[in-house]
Design an enzyme around this catalytic site. Sequence first.
Site, PDB file in Angstrom:
ATOM      1  N   GLU A   1      29.682  40.812  40.392  1.00 55.70           N
ATOM      2  CA  GLU A   1      29.746  42.013  39.527  1.00 55.70           C
ATOM      3  C   GLU A   1      29.175  41.844  38.043  1.00 55.70           C
ATOM      4  O   GLU A   1      29.322  40.446  37.574  1.00 55.70           O
ATOM      5  CB  GLU A   1      31.009  42.611  39.495  1.00 55.70           C
ATOM      6  CG  GLU A   1      31.495  43.083  40.776  1.00 55.70           C
ATOM      7  CD  GLU A   1      30.682  44.176  41.513  1.00 55.70           C
ATOM      8  OE1 GLU A   1      30.535  44.975  40.837  1.00 55.70           O
ATOM      9  OE2 GLU A   1      30.257  43.918  42.611  1.00 55.70           O
TER      10      GLU A   1
ATOM     11  N   LYS B   1      37.704  48.048  47.398  1.00 59.43           N
ATOM     12  CA  LYS B   1      37.233  48.155  48.932  1.00 59.43           C
ATOM     13  C   LYS B   1      38.721  48.381  50.052  1.00 59.43           C
ATOM     14  O   LYS B   1      38.454  49.374  50.865  1.00 59.43           O
ATOM     15  CB  LYS B   1      36.560  46.856  49.355  1.00 59.43           C
ATOM     16  CG  LYS B   1      35.233  46.752  48.593  1.00 59.43           C
ATOM     17  CD  LYS B   1      34.854  45.567  48.926  1.00 59.43           C
ATOM     18  CE  LYS B   1      33.433  45.275  48.020  1.00 59.43           C
ATOM     19  NZ  LYS B   1      33.024  44.080  47.884  1.00 59.43           N
TER      20      LYS B   1
HETATM   21  N1  HSE Z   1      30.364  41.549  43.656  1.00 65.25           N
HETATM   22  C1  HSE Z   1      30.426  41.792  45.244  1.00 65.25           C
HETATM   23  C2  HSE Z   1      30.869  40.556  45.903  1.00 65.25           C
HETATM   24  C3  HSE Z   1      29.143  42.580  45.446  1.00 65.25           C
HETATM   25  O1  HSE Z   1      30.718  39.609  45.463  1.00 65.25           O
HETATM   26  O2  HSE Z   1      31.112  40.892  47.248  1.00 65.25           O
HETATM   27  C4  HSE Z   1      29.457  43.516  46.760  1.00 65.25           C
HETATM   28  O3  HSE Z   1      30.275  44.594  46.333  1.00 65.25           O
END
Ligand code: HSE
Length: 349
Positions: free
Chosen positions: A216, A231
């Site tokens: 991110e 999530k």
């Molecule tokens: N930063 C997240 C990951 C991207 O590494 O899974 C996908 O949501």
Amino acid sequence: MEYKIGLIGCGTVCRGLLEILLKKGEYLRDKFDFEAKIVAICDKLKGSLLIQEEIDLEKLLRLLDEGKRIDQYLQSRTNEAEVMDPHEMIEKSDAQIIVELTYTDIQTAEPATSYIRKALRSGKHVVTSNKGPAALYYSELKEMAQKNNLCFRIEGTVMSGTPVFSLFECGLAGNEIKEIRGILNGTTNLILTKMEEDNMDYKEALLLAQKMGYAEADPKADVEGYDALAKIVILSNVFLEANITPSDVKREGITFLTRKEILAAIEEGFRYKLIAQAKREGTKVKASVSPQKLPLSDPLAGIRGVFNALTFDLDLLGKITIQGPGAGKIETGFSILSDMLAIHRFLTK
Ligand code: HSE
């Protein structure tokens, strides 16, 4: 059937979608009678474009590759969208589907949620891979869509294009989910893999995940477990009707794990993974994100690199594990296509 599409946000996922539509347009038309025509794009930094006819994807992608603004597409012709904000554009464009791809803000879910509400109020279907609105306002937005006979679809919010939500609309429909456990963050799984296999230290491995474009914008969201938390909140609310928010979830990231601990676990026949899980307990749902030592026989222990995986414990089938990409330009771009095809099936059934 032809669909006019409006895109809000023109970052990596949008590029992935445009590349897929350019490459597979003919295939999608011949195989599924599905034609996506992009008629509007709006991006805070790259400008906006709203036209009556279909946007030429090759020309648009060339502009983006050259680092130019979207509004240069029309050259000297007047661009109606030049002074429009996304709200106005949603209202004025005749797109039937709005694809919301702005940045994720897990605290407020804005401005994405306002755009989604606006689109649904304007009678447009919505597809998003943005975790904010899905984690904080899923039930409200889904209800709003259903009341108006519209779709609100979020396949790309968890495990990018690897099917999760659509699995339970068809193949696994009829099963009740008892428990969900999974690896939902690719960055941390890559870090743990590299620390174990390639002798990398934590900082080097994180840098690699950043370079590969998986982390991110603020990698704290990955390594401290906030991304996996968003999530598991989405999965809990969609599948377990949990009605929880991020503050209901216990969270611990991987920042305190040392290489020594990771290697010692392997010696004992275990492997550390950042596990997000949710389970019904009485009338409540208990969800958490934490590093766990899994026996090597657990399918989740075998997930390497940036891959994600989810094990569903189902009343009729027992445990099912799905593994696949959890991030990436084409992978997440595909999640948008898959949701658009679902809308096509909904409208033509
Ligand atoms: N930063 C997240 C990951 C991207 O590494 O899974 C996908 O949501």
